[in-house]
Design a protein around this motif. Structure first.
Motif, PDB file in Angstrom:
ATOM      1  N   VAL A 256       0.878  -1.436   0.274  1.00 27.78           N
ATOM      2  CA  VAL A 256      -0.264  -0.107  -0.225  1.00 27.78           C
ATOM      3  C   VAL A 256       1.026   0.916   0.105  1.00 27.78           C
ATOM      4  O   VAL A 256       0.954   2.226  -0.722  1.00 27.78           O
ATOM      5  CB  VAL A 256      -0.796   0.053   1.081  1.00 27.78           C
ATOM      6  N   TRP A 257       1.858   1.449   0.421  1.00 25.15           N
ATOM      7  CA  TRP A 257       2.785   1.932   0.875  1.00 25.15           C
ATOM      8  C   TRP A 257       3.585   2.623  -0.444  1.00 25.15           C
ATOM      9  O   TRP A 257       2.933   3.827  -1.136  1.00 25.15           O
ATOM     10  CB  TRP A 257       4.167   1.668   1.811  1.00 25.15           C
TER      11      TRP A 257
ATOM     12  N   HIS B 187       2.480   1.735  -3.960  1.00 27.84           N
ATOM     13  CA  HIS B 187       1.227   2.332  -4.354  1.00 27.84           C
ATOM     14  C   HIS B 187       0.968   4.019  -3.961  1.00 27.84           C
ATOM     15  O   HIS B 187       1.037   4.788  -4.941  1.00 27.84           O
ATOM     16  CB  HIS B 187       0.405   1.421  -4.357  1.00 27.84           C
ATOM     17  N   VAL B 188       0.773   4.000  -2.829  1.00 22.69           N
ATOM     18  CA  VAL B 188       0.228   5.792  -2.329  1.00 22.69           C
ATOM     19  C   VAL B 188       2.268   6.569  -2.744  1.00 22.69           C
ATOM     20  O   VAL B 188       1.666   7.950  -3.340  1.00 22.69           O
ATOM     21  CB  VAL B 188       0.885   5.692  -0.975  1.00 22.69           C
ATOM     22  N   SER B 189       3.250   6.054  -2.276  1.00 22.98           N
ATOM     23  CA  SER B 189       4.812   6.323  -2.580  1.00 22.98           C
ATOM     24  C   SER B 189       5.206   6.950  -4.294  1.00 22.98           C
ATOM     25  O   SER B 189       5.867   6.816  -4.346  1.00 22.98           O
ATOM     26  CB  SER B 189       5.506   6.363  -2.155  1.00 22.98           C
ATOM     27  N   GLY B 190       3.978   5.816  -4.584  1.00 20.13           N
ATOM     28  CA  GLY B 190       4.875   4.989  -6.407  1.00 20.13           C
ATOM     29  C   GLY B 190       6.215   5.032  -6.340  1.00 20.13           C
ATOM     30  O   GLY B 190       7.313   4.952  -7.806  1.00 20.13           O
TER      31      GLY B 190
END
Length: 185
Positions: free
Chosen positions: A136-137, A139-142
């Motif tokens: 998840v981190w 995806h959020v941070s790319g």
């Protein structure tokens, strides 16, 4: 969805199911055999990282997240190894093991079996949850590095390896007890 992504998903699900199954079944303590899966996962993971040029994409936050994930993996591996149950192998189990592994057994049969049971399964779920959190981190941070299959495989390999270190250390004690009990009988 690419074939590579589909393969990674299928591999991930198969790995989760296989390890979950192994948590709940009695397995002879044979270090040479136990180390195969972590070694294979680590090699495949590193090759995936190299082939995907993932190291070129690493950022400082990626290193921090991977470090946290590896610390969790190591801690859970220690806990799984510490929670493992042992029992002496029965004569039937030893005979079946010898027959199944005739080409590999050099006259020495394992003395004990181990399994993690439901507590080990719960810790396995915690490891998966930690990996989902890292994903998840990512995806959020790319972060392409954190989303790579290689990181997942290395994390699982580290967990399994630490678990095996603890189990083989504890198994030596249990093997001695099993030999003493067998000699007394």
């Amino acid at each position: 969805m690419t074939v590579q992504n589909l393969f990674s998903i299928v591999l991930g699900i198969a790995l989760i199911v296989w390890i979950a199954y192994r948590q709940l079944t009695w397995t002879p303590v044979v270090p040479e055999r136990m180390w195969r899966m972590p070694a294979i996962l680590a090699i495949i993971g590193v090759v995936e990282l190299i082939q995907g040029n993932a190291f070129a994409l690493v950022r400082v936050t990626d290193v921090a997240i991977v470090a946290i994930e590896l610390v969790i993996s190591v801690g859970l591996g220690v806990a799984m190894g510490a929670l493992a149950h042992f029992r002496p192998m029965s004569d039937d189990s030893r005979t079946a093991y010898a027959a199944k592994n005739a080409a590999r057994v050099a006259g020495v049969l394992p003395a004990v079996e181990t399994r993690n049971g439901w507590f080990g399964m719960a810790l396995w779920v915690v490891l998966i949850a930690a990996r989902v959190g890292a994903e998840v981190w990512a995806h959020v941070s790319g972060s392409a590095f954190l989303m790579s299959t290689g990181i997942i495989l290395v994390t699982v390999a580290v967990n399994r390896g630490v678990r095996i270190l603890v189990i083989t250390r504890r198994a030596a004690h249990h093997s001695a007890l099993a030999a003493t009990a067998q000699a007394a009988a």
